[in-house]
Write a protein that holds these residues in place. Sequence first.
Motif, PDB file in Angstrom:
ATOM      1  N   VAL A 100      10.378   5.823   3.793  1.00 35.98           N
ATOM      2  CA  VAL A 100       9.859   4.814   2.880  1.00 35.98           C
ATOM      3  C   VAL A 100       8.948   5.495   1.860  1.00 35.98           C
ATOM      4  O   VAL A 100       8.036   6.231   2.226  1.00 35.98           O
ATOM      5  CB  VAL A 100       9.085   3.720   3.643  1.00 35.98           C
ATOM      6  CG1 VAL A 100       8.534   2.679   2.682  1.00 35.98           C
ATOM      7  CG2 VAL A 100       9.979   3.062   4.682  1.00 35.98           C
ATOM      8  N   PHE A 101       9.226   5.229   0.594  1.00 39.11           N
ATOM      9  CA  PHE A 101       8.449   5.796  -0.510  1.00 39.11           C
ATOM     10  C   PHE A 101       7.953   4.641  -1.373  1.00 39.11           C
ATOM     11  O   PHE A 101       8.650   3.638  -1.531  1.00 39.11           O
ATOM     12  CB  PHE A 101       9.321   6.718  -1.375  1.00 39.11           C
ATOM     13  CG  PHE A 101       9.858   7.906  -0.642  1.00 39.11           C
ATOM     14  CD1 PHE A 101       9.183   9.109  -0.670  1.00 39.11           C
ATOM     15  CD2 PHE A 101      11.037   7.813   0.069  1.00 39.11           C
ATOM     16  CE1 PHE A 101       9.691  10.219   0.003  1.00 39.11           C
ATOM     17  CE2 PHE A 101      11.557   8.908   0.735  1.00 39.11           C
ATOM     18  CZ  PHE A 101      10.875  10.116   0.713  1.00 39.11           C
ATOM     19  N   GLN A 102       6.777   4.802  -1.952  1.00 37.42           N
ATOM     20  CA  GLN A 102       6.246   3.789  -2.852  1.00 37.42           C
ATOM     21  C   GLN A 102       5.850   4.476  -4.147  1.00 37.42           C
ATOM     22  O   GLN A 102       5.292   5.570  -4.142  1.00 37.42           O
ATOM     23  CB  GLN A 102       5.050   3.091  -2.225  1.00 37.42           C
ATOM     24  CG  GLN A 102       4.578   1.896  -3.040  1.00 37.42           C
ATOM     25  CD  GLN A 102       3.582   1.031  -2.282  1.00 37.42           C
ATOM     26  OE1 GLN A 102       3.422   1.164  -1.077  1.00 37.42           O
ATOM     27  NE2 GLN A 102       2.915   0.161  -2.986  1.00 37.42           N
ATOM     28  N   GLY A 103       6.164   3.830  -5.252  1.00 34.75           N
ATOM     29  CA  GLY A 103       5.850   4.404  -6.550  1.00 34.75           C
ATOM     30  C   GLY A 103       5.508   3.346  -7.575  1.00 34.75           C
ATOM     31  O   GLY A 103       5.646   2.153  -7.340  1.00 34.75           O
ATOM     32  N   THR A 104       5.051   3.841  -8.727  1.00 31.97           N
ATOM     33  CA  THR A 104       4.730   2.973  -9.858  1.00 31.97           C
ATOM     34  C   THR A 104       5.376   3.566 -11.104  1.00 31.97           C
ATOM     35  O   THR A 104       5.157   4.730 -11.420  1.00 31.97           O
ATOM     36  CB  THR A 104       3.209   2.874 -10.064  1.00 31.97           C
ATOM     37  OG1 THR A 104       2.600   2.371  -8.875  1.00 31.97           O
ATOM     38  CG2 THR A 104       2.863   1.957 -11.239  1.00 31.97           C
ATOM     39  N   CYS A 105       6.149   2.750 -11.808  1.00 32.94           N
ATOM     40  CA  CYS A 105       6.766   3.171 -13.064  1.00 32.94           C
ATOM     41  C   CYS A 105       5.663   3.265 -14.112  1.00 32.94           C
ATOM     42  O   CYS A 105       4.871   2.334 -14.265  1.00 32.94           O
ATOM     43  CB  CYS A 105       7.808   2.163 -13.541  1.00 32.94           C
ATOM     44  SG  CYS A 105       9.084   1.747 -12.353  1.00 32.94           S
TER      45      CYS A 105
END
Length: 107
Positions: A100-105
Motif C-alpha cells: 500500500v502506497f499513499q501519495g499526493t499529486c
Amino acid sequence: MVLGAVTLTACDSAKKKRPTYDGVPFKIKTKAVDKKNSRADFIVEIKDAGQSLEGARLAAAHAGVTYCLSEAGYGTSDIIWNINPRDPEAQLRLVDGAAVFQGTCES
C-alpha cells in the motif's frame, strides 16, 4: 465444450492485456483518499506484492503517475509519496499481502 474453450481463451487474453511489472500481472487498485475533499491525495494498492516486491514498486509508481495524469486530471506526473515506490531502500507497507502506497499529486 466449444463454449468452455472460448471462455478459457477470453480469460487468458484478459490476463495478457494486463501490464506486467518484473514479469507479474498485478491487480492494482488506485483511489482518492477523500474524493469529496480533494482528488490529489490517493492510495495505490498492489495485490499479492510478495510475488515480486520490485514489480510491486514499479506497478505502484506507474499507477500513481496514471492516476495523477488521467483520473485526477492534474496534468503532471509529479507526486509526493509517503513511501516512494522508486526508492529501493524504503520499507514497504504490506496489508494482507498487498503493498500500500499513499501519495499526493502536485499541481
